[in-house]
Design an enzyme around this catalytic site. Structure first.
Site, PDB file in Angstrom:
ATOM      1  CB  CYS A   1      -0.948   0.004   1.188  1.00  0.00           C
ATOM      2  SG  CYS A   1      -2.097  -1.374   1.154  1.00  0.00           S
TER       3      CYS A   1
ATOM      4  CG  ASN B   1      -6.675  -0.747   1.005  1.00  0.00           C
ATOM      5  OD1 ASN B   1      -5.915  -0.351   0.120  1.00  0.00           O
ATOM      6  ND2 ASN B   1      -6.250  -1.182   2.176  1.00  0.00           N
TER       7      ASN B   1
ATOM      8  CG  HIS C   1      -3.297   3.610   1.913  1.00  0.00           C
ATOM      9  ND1 HIS C   1      -3.720   3.136   0.691  1.00  0.00           N
ATOM     10  CD2 HIS C   1      -3.364   2.555   2.769  1.00  0.00           C
ATOM     11  CE1 HIS C   1      -4.016   1.862   0.804  1.00  0.00           C
ATOM     12  NE2 HIS C   1      -3.814   1.477   2.042  1.00  0.00           N
TER      13      HIS C   1
END
Ligand code: UT7
Length: 319
Positions: free
Chosen positions: A113, A276, A246
């Site tokens: 990520c 996500n 994020h």
């Protein structure tokens, strides 16, 4: 002084949008639980023919158009992904071929990520060092292919997509990427990982996560790296126009903003519609806010991310 600045942004999403209600037909969950615990309402899931490289190419074409550049002016492609089309060659070289670029530097970066922050920092330093005048920095993922669709604790959290920026060399102070800071702590690898791999099981594997533990670390690490990167740029949090985080969980965004004393309306939130998307989430959120007119030329941005590894990082950017 030679610096790199973001000259254009772009993004791409798979055609298929999947709602929480559709997931509730598949696993023991509800729309209400997902919204309350994560803020996610829907995500896009790649279909046949939609891959990390095709999504990355579409996002790159839009970023090139926004920057007013032709593909053959790109000298460097850095693609952040944990879900490449193939084990090798790098998906960056597939994007290069699809963009019709015959010769440039092209490679993938893997920091899950945090991948986009790692890729941005690498590309920024290569542009500053004179390796390229124009670079494509891309985050692109198809996490749907590594989800365990029987595990309600993870399959509802992720989506597919891509975001890209063109970095261009500029001369001068106080513009473009002002500071980046990156971290990793491999001791935490077992809290978020994939249970397969080329040199271990010989399989692709599925994502496994101890969500509550990851959450706890995320808020602390993100608040710390934000403070560290702002200090490196000689700025205070109050001077920042937008935080582009994020997009893992709305509650992480809220908790981090609260810890830093940051006004919630300065935080770009797209987790509700994208879920996500790992390395794609920061450039997807950035492109969303640029195109809807919130982020304007000259604004001060902080980009930040945290993910498997653990890895985490941030960048301060004058847009
Ligand atoms: O991108 C990399 C970084 N990743 C992250 O930042 C993710 C960080 N973690 C999180 O976002 C959250 O921890 C989650 C959203 C993953 C989970 O939220 P939580 O509030 O920490 O829930 P939990 O894992 O503590 O689970 C609470 C309950 C459990 O039931 P019991 O044991 O209390 O009976 C779970 O089994 O919720 C249950 N649960 C669900 N219920 C309905 C877990 N997933 C679901 C679900 N639907 N999809």
């Amino acid at each position: 002084m030679r610096r790199s600045r973001i000259a254009g942004t772009g993004s791409a999403l798979p055609a298929r949008r999947v709602t929480n209600a559709e997931l509730a037909e598949r696993v023991d969950t509800t729309h209400e639980w997902i919204v309350e615990r994560t803020g996610i309402e829907a995500r896009h899931i790649a279909g046949d023919g939609e891959t990390t490289a095709t999504l990355a190419t579409e996002a790159s074409q839009k970023a090139l158009a926004a920057a007013g550049l032709e593909a053959d002016q790109i000298g460097l492609i850095v693609l952040a992904t944990a879900t490449p089309d193939q084990t090798f060659p790098a998906s960056a070289t597939r994007v290069q071929a699809m963009l019709g670029i015959n010769d440039c530097i092209a490679f993938d970066v893997q920091a899950v990520c945090t991948g986009f922050l790692y890729a941005l920092s690498v590309a920024d330093n290569m542009v500053k060092g004179g390796m390229a005048d124009h670079a494509l920095v891309i985050g692109s993922e198809t996490f749907s292919r590594i989800l365990d669709w029987e595990d309600r604790a993870t399959c509802v959290l992720f989506g597919d997509g891509a975001g890209a920026v063109v970095l261009s060399a500029v001369e001068g102070e106080n513009q473009g990427i002002l500071a980046t800071r990156l971290h990793a702590d491999g001791r935490q690898g077992d809290l978020l990982y994939v249970d397969g791999g080329v040199s271990t099981t010989g399989t692709v594997g599925k994502l496994r996560m101890q969500g509550r533990e990851v959450f706890r670390h995320a808020v602390v690490n993100l608040a710390n790296v934000l403070g560290e990167t702002l200090a490196a740029a000689g700025l205070e949090i109050g001077e920042i126009d937008w935080v582009v985080p994020h997009q893992a969980n709305k509650r992480i965004l809220d908790a981090t903003a609260k810890k830093l004393g940051l006004a919630p309306e300065k935080v770009i939130v797209t987790v509700d519609r994208h879920a996500n998307t790992s390395a794609a989430s920061v450039p997807l959120a950035l492109d969303t806010a640029v195109r809807d007119g919130r982020i304007k030329a000259g604004d001060l941005l902080v980009l930040e991310a945290m993910g498997g590894g653990f890895t985490w990082g941030a960048a301060v950017v004058r847009y």
